[in-house]
Write a protein that holds these residues in place. Structure first.
Motif, PDB file in Angstrom:
ATOM      1  N   ASP A 105       0.855  -1.196   0.000  1.00  0.00           N
ATOM      2  CA  ASP A 105       0.000   0.000   0.000  1.00  0.00           C
ATOM      3  C   ASP A 105       0.891   1.247   0.000  1.00  0.00           C
ATOM      4  O   ASP A 105       1.508   1.582   1.006  1.00  0.00           O
ATOM      5  CB  ASP A 105      -0.896  -0.015   1.238  1.00  0.00           C
ATOM      6  N   TYR A 106       0.986   1.927  -1.126  1.00  0.00           N
ATOM      7  CA  TYR A 106       1.853   3.091  -1.253  1.00  0.00           C
ATOM      8  C   TYR A 106       1.266   4.067  -2.275  1.00  0.00           C
ATOM      9  O   TYR A 106       0.343   3.743  -3.017  1.00  0.00           O
ATOM     10  CB  TYR A 106       3.260   2.670  -1.699  1.00  0.00           C
ATOM     11  N   ASN A 107       1.851   5.250  -2.311  1.00  0.00           N
ATOM     12  CA  ASN A 107       1.455   6.276  -3.275  1.00  0.00           C
ATOM     13  C   ASN A 107       2.728   6.792  -3.940  1.00  0.00           C
ATOM     14  O   ASN A 107       3.553   7.446  -3.289  1.00  0.00           O
ATOM     15  CB  ASN A 107       0.724   7.419  -2.563  1.00  0.00           C
ATOM     16  N   ASN A 109       3.337   9.167  -5.714  1.00  0.00           N
ATOM     17  CA  ASN A 109       3.452  10.618  -5.834  1.00  0.00           C
ATOM     18  C   ASN A 109       3.832  11.276  -4.504  1.00  0.00           C
ATOM     19  O   ASN A 109       3.907  12.502  -4.418  1.00  0.00           O
ATOM     20  CB  ASN A 109       2.137  11.218  -6.331  1.00  0.00           C
ATOM     21  N   SER A 113       5.922   7.821   1.140  1.00  0.00           N
ATOM     22  CA  SER A 113       5.318   6.545   0.764  1.00  0.00           C
ATOM     23  C   SER A 113       6.249   5.730  -0.115  1.00  0.00           C
ATOM     24  O   SER A 113       6.427   4.524   0.078  1.00  0.00           O
ATOM     25  CB  SER A 113       3.986   6.800   0.044  1.00  0.00           C
ATOM     26  N   TYR A 175       7.976  10.523  -7.919  1.00  0.00           N
ATOM     27  CA  TYR A 175       7.725   9.566  -8.998  1.00  0.00           C
ATOM     28  C   TYR A 175       9.029   9.188  -9.701  1.00  0.00           C
ATOM     29  O   TYR A 175       9.206   8.055 -10.141  1.00  0.00           O
ATOM     30  CB  TYR A 175       6.729  10.147 -10.004  1.00  0.00           C
TER      31      TYR A 175
END
Length: 236
Positions: A105-107, A109, A113, A175
């Motif tokens: 579970d990560y983002n 952007n 995270s 990113y």
């Protein structure tokens, strides 16, 4: 030199080479190369396995059979494939599964995270590599691997250096950090009858986490390759 001294020297030499003989692999998972599928199942205590379509990588004329079974190797869930040529066991591959990394579970952007994701990949991979090396050392002794690529134990060295150098910029461009989480490593152990390979191939953007351990009979591999060459040269 007395007879007693000569016998003592011979015994010392024998003791020096005895561990090497004991640690020379003649098969995989205590199953000798050349065993039939039935013998492999019995020795490896496999109650049931499934035909594996991976056999398609060989010409159909060779009638290579491959069977796979889900198992646990070195304490990790894995899929083990057993390869047979003319009913002779000649190769095994172990593909380890790390679903927790694929479903992390990560983002990508958010820097924090992505950094947590990278550390999870790094720590999991290095611990796993340590366990595999420990397993191989216990089975085959202290023989050093031949590195044809990056040492798996150093697979994250360049990424660590990149992160330290670009940490400030990456906070504004997480990113770009996520895109750089890519590494591959490869190590090989050569024995008189067997070749063992351990490889890591990671690409977070593609959710690719390939961890593979394989062993092959050198004698039977030569015969398999010879037959493949004969088939491929037909019609030339």
């Amino acid at each position: 030199m007395s007879k007693f001294q000569l016998i003592t020297i011979l015994l010392l030499v024998a003791n020096m080479y005895a561990p090497q003989a004991q640690n020379t692999p003649q098969g995989f998972n205590d199953v000798p190369w050349g065993s039939t599928p039935e013998e492999v199942q019995q020795i490896a205590q496999i109650p049931q396995w499934q035909p594996d379509p991976v056999a398609d990588e060989f010409p159909q004329q060779m009638e290579i059979e491959v069977f796979s079974v889900d198992n646990e190797v070195a304490g990790y869930p894995a899929n083990v494939r057993y390869y047979f040529y003319q009913q002779q066991f000649f190769q095994a591959t172990v593909v380890f599964e790390f679903e927790e990394l694929e479903n992390f579970d990560y983002n990508f952007n958010v820097y924090r995270s992505v950094n947590e994701y990278y550390n999870a990949i790094r720590n999991t991979s290095l611990l796993f590599t340590q366990d595999i090396y420990s397993l191989l050392r216990k089975k085959y002794g202290k023989r050093k691997p031949i590195f044809r690529g990056l040492d798996p134990r150093l697979a994250f060295t360049r990424l660590d250096a990149y992160l330290r150098q670009e940490q400030w910029n990456l906070r504004y461009h997480p990113y770009a950090f996520y895109q750089r989480i890519v590494t591959a490593a490869y190590a090989r152990w050569d024995f008189p009858k067997t070749r063992v390979i351990f490889s890591i191939n990671i690409a977070a953007p593609q959710q690719r986490f390939d961890y593979k351990l394989s062993a092959v009979s050198l004698d039977l591999e030569r015969e398999v390759n010879r037959q493949m060459d004969l088939i491929r040269m037909q019609g030339l």
